[in-house]
Design an enzyme around this catalytic site. Structure first.
Site, PDB file in Angstrom:
ATOM      1  N   GLY B 130       2.313 -20.836 -60.882  1.00  0.00           N
ATOM      2  CA  GLY B 130       2.192 -21.044 -59.443  1.00  0.00           C
ATOM      3  C   GLY B 130       2.394 -22.508 -59.142  1.00  0.00           C
ATOM      4  O   GLY B 130       3.526 -22.998 -59.131  1.00  0.00           O
ATOM      5  N   SER B 131       1.299 -23.214 -58.958  1.00  0.00           N
ATOM      6  CA  SER B 131       1.378 -24.646 -58.634  1.00  0.00           C
ATOM      7  C   SER B 131       2.043 -25.454 -59.749  1.00  0.00           C
ATOM      8  O   SER B 131       2.712 -26.458 -59.492  1.00  0.00           O
ATOM      9  CB  SER B 131      -0.030 -25.190 -58.392  1.00  0.00           C
ATOM     10  N   GLU B 365       4.391 -22.865 -50.841  1.00  0.00           N
ATOM     11  CA  GLU B 365       5.041 -24.191 -50.887  1.00  0.00           C
ATOM     12  C   GLU B 365       4.047 -25.271 -51.299  1.00  0.00           C
ATOM     13  O   GLU B 365       4.119 -26.400 -50.847  1.00  0.00           O
ATOM     14  CB  GLU B 365       5.601 -24.550 -49.524  1.00  0.00           C
TER      15      GLU B 365
END
Lengths: 264, 384
Positions: B130-131, B365
């Site tokens: 993810g991040s 985002e």
């Protein structure tokens, strides 16, 4: 072939407004393109897209503020725009259809269009007379309240449907050059595309003052003037019943009885 | 200093707003309830060119800059975030092609998006990624003149409706350095071995399509590599500043939409014999909401302006705008529901949907926490 579309920026008042002198206070007004003119522009642009070598020119009588509205027309496919304005217009205030037709006829003389499209009426003052008055002034054939248009540019004939009262339509062939006043619903006006908006910024938008059109201030003298502006008193109020049909039917019945619509 | 939008920018705003009022608002609840992709709205939007706003003119777009695009995003999201995302995300991943693509790739992939014939997407996140983008494990191995791709991508916008995706793949696992060894490769959805599974049950933005992508020995031509092999991660980082600014614009839009609806309701709803907007408790809520939204908007516009004009401040501003505007979106949607009272808790009113939709802007985002990390890192590195 050249099509001239006359357009007008009209004011629409908010639900609640104040009156300032002979007009609605400008703080409560929003300015937009006259609804009927949107259809006239769309009709002209569609003729251009279907034909060869068709130029669409829009003309408006209006202050600088109107340029925003005019640009939207350019974004939708109008090739170039003319704005007629002069300080004299601001001084005159109200323009009657004949005076407007005189000003527009000077533009017609310059441009020599084959076809002039106008809206049936303007949403603000609703004279509904500028288009046909212009036709008489410039001695063009004309058709009012056109809700279908089939143009044979080669033969120089516009076959139109005219909307009459009571759902009746008149089918007429009108020889060009002609003025047609366009009714809403004749087509489906498009949204200005992003590319169109971009390209519109570099399309010509010329200012014509009275001098440029060979007119003088005295040509703007109008036999009509506005003498008062007021909000009519409402003579009746609407009653709104909230709730289910079962609940509100009884309330409606008793109201109808009270005001004497039904007896018993 | 100039705080005024140009006439052209105002025209864009007005026309997009008109489109949103007529084409999006009336159908928003239906698409939300049914969790279906708004193909019909997309068709109308294509005529207006909304899907190609930032694609260059020569490939059929309008070539608008980040500021104009932010204005468009704001207006669309104010109407309905689910449909708005569906429309604006048809060009997801196109930034990489515009900047790093070959002429042939641009013609092949950008033009169909601008003309509405194709929908594209960006495929970065994975079940375990993810991040931390540098942990991407989808692999692309060279075999002759083809890439052979294996792996899973998760939470991919347009995953089950898209025609091709710019996917982050590991092409050089032995490369030195944490950020090297990744490449961006275009993967078409009609290739053998490509599978997508639509993810349903999302809290919000339910009209927007989200899916898991599964690549099982998917073969694409070597020409599908975007930019330089091994530079995928760095290429991607280039665009985070822009994409984060756009999420900030989404947040501003959601807040604006919530505020407009709250204000309208406060003027109409009567209690104790007068509109609830006459009460100071409601007035102060409305004042706070509008103030915060305006602050978020100015931060977002400054970030968008910086994309073209002030690169040195962009990364900080983009993260500030994204973090702040998404928070304002969540707060304003929350207050809008509160002002609506019981009516705001059911989907008779739009604010119920906006409340659910707002949350995603704090997550995708880069989460709000990541944004704060970025802001702090920029502050420390620059020694402010």
């Amino acid at each position: 072939m050249k099509i001239l579309v006359t357009v007008k920026e009209v004011a629409e008042a908010e639900d609640d407004f104040d009156i300032d002198g002979l007009d609605i206070d400008e703080r409560y007004l929003e300015f937009d393109l006259n609804e009927w003119d949107e259809y006239a522009i769309e009709e002209a642009v569609q003729i251009k897209e279907d034909g060869d070598d068709v130029e669409v020119v829009s003309v408006t009588i209006g202050p600088e503020r109107a340029e925003e509205t005019i640009r939207m027309g350019l974004a939708k496919g109008v090739d170039r725009a003319i704005r007629v304005w002069d300080d004299a217009f601001a001084d005159v205030g109200m323009l009657d259809p004949k005076t407007k037709a005189d000003v527009l006829s000077a533009v017609v003389e310059d441009e020599q269009p084959d076809l002039v499209l106008t809206g049936v009426q303007a949403g603000d003052d609703s004279f509904g007379a500028t288009g046909v008055t212009l036709a008489e002034t410039i001695d063009f054939e004309w058709g009012a309240v056109v809700n279908a248009l089939d143009l044979d540019a080669g033969a120089g004939v516009a076959s139109v449907h005219r909307e009459l009262e009571g759902g009746i339509e008149e089918l007429t062939d009108i020889e060009l050059p002609a003025v047609l006043t366009i009714q809403t619903g004749i087509n489906e006006p498009r949204y200005a595309s992003l590319r169109g908006i971009r390209q519109a910024q570099s399309k010509p938008l010329d200012l014509h003052e009275l001098d440029d059109l060979g007119l003088e201030e005295s040509d703007l003298e109008s036999p009509l003037s506005r003498t008062a502006m007021y909000e009519p008193e409402s003579e009746g109020d609407a009653t709104v019943f909230e709730g289910s049909a079962e609940e509100t039917a009884t309330e409606l019945a008793s109201l109808l009885r009270d005001v004497g619509v039904v007896e018993g | 200093m100039d705080f005024e939008l140009s006439e052209e920018q105002q025209q864009i705003r007005e026309e997009v707003r008109r489109f949103a009022e007529n084409e999006i608002k009336p159908v928003a609840t239906e698409y939300d309830e049914e969790e279906k992709f708004p193909f019909e709205v997309l068709e109308a939007a294509t005529e207006m060119g909304l899907n190609g706003a930032s694609i260059p003119i020569e490939y059929g777009g309008a070539d608008y800059s980040a500021l104009e695009t932010a204005i468009i995003v704001e207006e669309l999201f104010a109407a309905d975030p689910g449909i708005a995302l569906s429309l604006t995300a048809t060009a997801f991943g196109s930034d990489a092609l515009i900047e790093y693509g070959t002429e042939e790739q641009k013609e092949r992939f950008l033009e169909p998006v601008a003309t509405g014939e194709a929908i594209m997407g960006a495929a970065i996140s994975e079940p375990d990624t993810g991040s931390d983008v540098s942990s991407v494990s989808t692999s692309a191995e060279k075999d002759g003149d083809e890439w052979v791709i294996n792996g899973n991508k998760m939470w991919i916008t347009n995953g089950s409706v898209g025609d091709y995706f710019v996917a982050m793949c590991e092409t050089d696992p032995d490369a030195e350095g944490r950020y090297n060894g990744f490449s961006q490769i275009v993967i078409e959805s009609d290739r053998d071995g490509f599978k997508s599974e639509k993810i349903t049950g999302k809290l919000g933005i339910r009209a927007s399509d989200t899916a898991e992508l599964i690549f099982d020995d998917v073969r694409v031509p070597e020409d599908n590599l975007v930019g330089t092999r091994g530079m995928g991660f760095l290429q991607l980082m280039q665009f985070f500043d822009i994409t984060r600014t756009m999420v900030a614009a989404q947040g501003v839009g959601i807040a604006k939409g919530a505020n407009e609806r709250a204000l309208e309701y406060a003027k109409e709803r009567e209690q104790f014999g007068r509109p609830i907007g006459d009460f100071q408790a409601i007035q102060h809520k409305l004042a706070d909401m509008h103030t915060q939204t305006e602050a978020a908007r100015q931060l977002t516009y400054k970030s968008a302006w910086s994309v073209e004009n002030a690169d040195d401040q962009l990364t900080t501003l983009a993260s500030m705008a994204k973090e702040y505007a998404s928070r304002v979106a969540v707060d304003c949607a929350n207050e809008a529901v509160q002002i609506h009272g019981g009516s705001g808790y059911v989907n008779d009113f739009d604010v119920e949907r906006l409340y659910r939709d707002a949350k995603i802007t704090q997550i995708y985002e880069g989460t709000s926490e990541i944004q704060k990390n970025v802001i702090a890192r920029e502050l420390m590195d620059k020694g402010f």
